[in-house]
Scaffold this active site. Structure first.
Site, PDB file in Angstrom:
ATOM      1  N   GLY A  12       0.784  -1.235   0.000  1.00 23.69           N
ATOM      2  CA  GLY A  12       0.000   0.000   0.000  1.00 23.69           C
ATOM      3  C   GLY A  12       0.809   1.275   0.000  1.00 23.69           C
ATOM      4  O   GLY A  12       0.317   2.324   0.439  1.00 23.69           O
ATOM      5  N   ASP A  84       7.302   8.780  -5.359  1.00 25.93           N
ATOM      6  CA  ASP A  84       6.885   7.395  -5.574  1.00 25.93           C
ATOM      7  C   ASP A  84       8.050   6.613  -6.171  1.00 25.93           C
ATOM      8  O   ASP A  84       8.870   7.171  -6.890  1.00 25.93           O
ATOM      9  CB  ASP A  84       5.674   7.366  -6.524  1.00 25.93           C
ATOM     10  CG  ASP A  84       4.879   6.076  -6.439  1.00 25.93           C
ATOM     11  OD1 ASP A  84       5.067   5.313  -5.465  1.00 25.93           O
ATOM     12  OD2 ASP A  84       4.059   5.833  -7.343  1.00 25.93           O
ATOM     13  N   GLU A  85       8.118   5.328  -5.865  1.00 27.39           N
ATOM     14  CA  GLU A  85       9.190   4.444  -6.352  1.00 27.39           C
ATOM     15  C   GLU A  85      10.560   4.993  -5.946  1.00 27.39           C
ATOM     16  O   GLU A  85      11.512   5.003  -6.724  1.00 27.39           O
ATOM     17  CB  GLU A  85       9.091   4.243  -7.869  1.00 27.39           C
ATOM     18  CG  GLU A  85       7.759   3.695  -8.342  1.00 27.39           C
ATOM     19  CD  GLU A  85       7.413   2.302  -7.824  1.00 27.39           C
ATOM     20  OE1 GLU A  85       8.311   1.588  -7.331  1.00 27.39           O
ATOM     21  OE2 GLU A  85       6.228   1.923  -7.908  1.00 27.39           O
ATOM     22  N   GLN A  87      12.885   3.851  -4.237  1.00 27.22           N
ATOM     23  CA  GLN A  87      14.030   2.935  -4.251  1.00 27.22           C
ATOM     24  C   GLN A  87      14.906   3.145  -5.485  1.00 27.22           C
ATOM     25  O   GLN A  87      16.082   2.811  -5.487  1.00 27.22           O
ATOM     26  CB  GLN A  87      13.579   1.469  -4.180  1.00 27.22           C
ATOM     27  CG  GLN A  87      12.953   0.897  -5.447  1.00 27.22           C
ATOM     28  CD  GLN A  87      11.462   1.161  -5.560  1.00 27.22           C
ATOM     29  OE1 GLN A  87      10.882   1.870  -4.744  1.00 27.22           O
ATOM     30  NE2 GLN A  87      10.828   0.563  -6.563  1.00 27.22           N
ATOM     31  N   HIS A 186       9.651 -18.561   2.493  1.00 27.29           N
ATOM     32  CA  HIS A 186       9.194 -18.843   1.134  1.00 27.29           C
ATOM     33  C   HIS A 186      10.079 -18.186   0.071  1.00 27.29           C
ATOM     34  O   HIS A 186      10.109 -18.641  -1.072  1.00 27.29           O
ATOM     35  CB  HIS A 186       7.721 -18.434   0.969  1.00 27.29           C
ATOM     36  CG  HIS A 186       6.818 -19.399   1.687  1.00 27.29           C
ATOM     37  ND1 HIS A 186       6.103 -19.029   2.801  1.00 27.29           N
ATOM     38  CD2 HIS A 186       6.564 -20.710   1.470  1.00 27.29           C
ATOM     39  CE1 HIS A 186       5.426 -20.080   3.237  1.00 27.29           C
ATOM     40  NE2 HIS A 186       5.697 -21.112   2.456  1.00 27.29           N
TER      41      HIS A 186
END
Length: 189
Positions: A12, A84-85, A87, A186
């Site tokens: 989110g 936003d984004e 990274q 996982h």
């Protein structure tokens, strides 16, 4: 103030960015959303485009940048810079943004992934974690059936098959790229 929101895909992050953008707008403030041009999932933008939440399907205007120095044109009329984004920012980008925000009294709220599919910190995320006043993890659950562990990593699939390439970044293009947010157990499997 510099704040970094991070989490896995589906946690989110962009939904939180859009919510914050809406709160600023309702207070008659002038936030601006920026995004690295490398992210082409909403289209190939150079300049103004949109960013969209994959959870709510809501979108807001976003300025796609090649050179982070372009944010200086937003400084005087804007009260907050929402990234936003985040990274995908370089270390130098993050340092520039933090210095610029401090010097011009601008609030910066950055949203992004912490790690790539190999379990390594993204360059930008590492610097955001180091320089932000506040770091906020947006938690998510492992997407493997019947697992309720906290998702902290990602697995990537290309055309429905596990990607073994070890590339840090693969943007959806000719092939269908999908991701699964998973717990450490996982991720190892």
């Amino acid at each position: 103030m510099i704040k970094f929101y991070y989490g896995t895909m589906g946690a989110g992050k962009t939904t939180e960015l859009i919510k914050t953008y809406d709160i600023y707008k309702r207070k008659h403030l002038s936030p601006v959303v920026i995004k690295p041009i490398i992210d082409t999932r909403e289209g190939n933008f150079d300049g103004w485009g949109t960013t969209q939440s994959r959870i709510t399907k809501e979108s807001v205007p976003a300025f796609y940048y090649k050179d982070i120095q372009n944010i200086t044109k937003f400084s005087k009329q804007n009260t907050a810079l929402l990234i936003d984004e985040a990274q995908f920012c370089s270390k130098k980008d993050v340092e520039f943004i933090c210095n610029y925000a401090d010097d011009n009294n601008i609030t910066v709220l950055a949203y992004g992934l912490k790690t790539d599919v190999n379990g390594n910190l993204f360059e930008g995320a590492e610097k955001w974690l180091a320089l932000s006043d506040i770091n906020v993890e947006l938690e998510n659950l492992c997407q493997v059936k019947d697992c309720t562990n906290k998702a902290i990593l990602h697995k990537r699939y290309i055309n429905g098959k596990p990607d073994k390439s070890k590339q840090s970044v693969v943007i959806d293009g000719v092939d269908k790229v999908t991701y699964l947010s998973v717990c450490r157990k996982h991720w190892r499997d």
